[in-house]
Design a protein around this motif. Structure first.
Motif, PDB file in Angstrom:
ATOM      1  N   THR A  38       0.926  -1.139  -0.060  1.00 42.39           N
ATOM      2  CA  THR A  38      -0.002   0.021   0.016  1.00 42.39           C
ATOM      3  C   THR A  38       0.862   1.094   0.082  1.00 42.39           C
ATOM      4  OG1 THR A  38      -0.005  -0.036   2.322  1.00 42.39           O
ATOM      5  CG2 THR A  38      -1.654  -0.998   1.295  1.00 42.39           C
ATOM      6  N   LEU A  39       0.211   2.079  -0.551  1.00 47.04           N
ATOM      7  CA  LEU A  39       1.016   3.750  -0.575  1.00 47.04           C
ATOM      8  C   LEU A  39       0.208   4.551   0.352  1.00 47.04           C
ATOM      9  CD1 LEU A  39       1.760   4.132  -4.519  1.00 47.04           C
ATOM     10  CD2 LEU A  39       3.300   3.377  -2.479  1.00 47.04           C
ATOM     11  N   HIS A  40       1.241   5.299   1.215  1.00 49.15           N
ATOM     12  CA  HIS A  40       0.445   6.316   1.811  1.00 49.15           C
ATOM     13  C   HIS A  40       0.889   7.452   1.859  1.00 49.15           C
ATOM     14  CE1 HIS A  40      -0.719   3.141   4.939  1.00 49.15           C
ATOM     15  NE2 HIS A  40       0.367   2.403   4.667  1.00 49.15           N
ATOM     16  N   LYS A  41       0.072   8.217   1.548  1.00 46.48           N
ATOM     17  CA  LYS A  41       0.423   9.804   1.167  1.00 46.48           C
ATOM     18  C   LYS A  41      -0.339  10.634   2.169  1.00 46.48           C
ATOM     19  CE  LYS A  41       0.502  13.550  -2.295  1.00 46.48           C
ATOM     20  NZ  LYS A  41       0.081  13.505  -3.658  1.00 46.48           N
ATOM     21  N   PRO A  42       0.264  11.540   2.805  1.00 45.58           N
ATOM     22  CA  PRO A  42      -0.587  12.570   3.873  1.00 45.58           C
ATOM     23  C   PRO A  42      -1.329  13.583   3.041  1.00 45.58           C
ATOM     24  CG  PRO A  42       1.764  13.275   3.693  1.00 45.58           C
ATOM     25  CD  PRO A  42       1.732  11.862   2.957  1.00 45.58           C
TER      26      PRO A  42
END
Length: 73
Positions: A38-42
């Motif tokens: 998964t990719l996490h981006k604020p």
């Protein structure tokens, strides 16, 4: 003569196996292979403090806004 050919072939196979193993380890460290990635981006939610209709947005997607600059009019 046969022994030299077999010895050279053995070392070539070992060299290819070691090179491929190093490639797999390095590529897994740079971009891990997993089916659960998964990719996490604020992301910041922008919510108005008052109710009403937004008639104009003063910034574009991805543009940084200063603290006192209105982004919605």
């Amino acid at each position: 003569m046969r022994e030299v050919i077999y010895n050279t072939l053995l070392w070539a196979v070992i060299a290819v196996a070691v090179t491929f193993s190093v490639f797999l380890v390095m590529s897994d460290n740079l971009a891990p292979f997993t089916t659960q990635a998964t990719l996490h981006k604020p992301v910041s939610n922008i919510d108005p403090e008052v109710s009403g209709v937004v008639t104009q947005v003063a910034v574009k997607n991805g543009e940084r806004a200063a603290g006192a600059v209105p982004v919605q009019l």
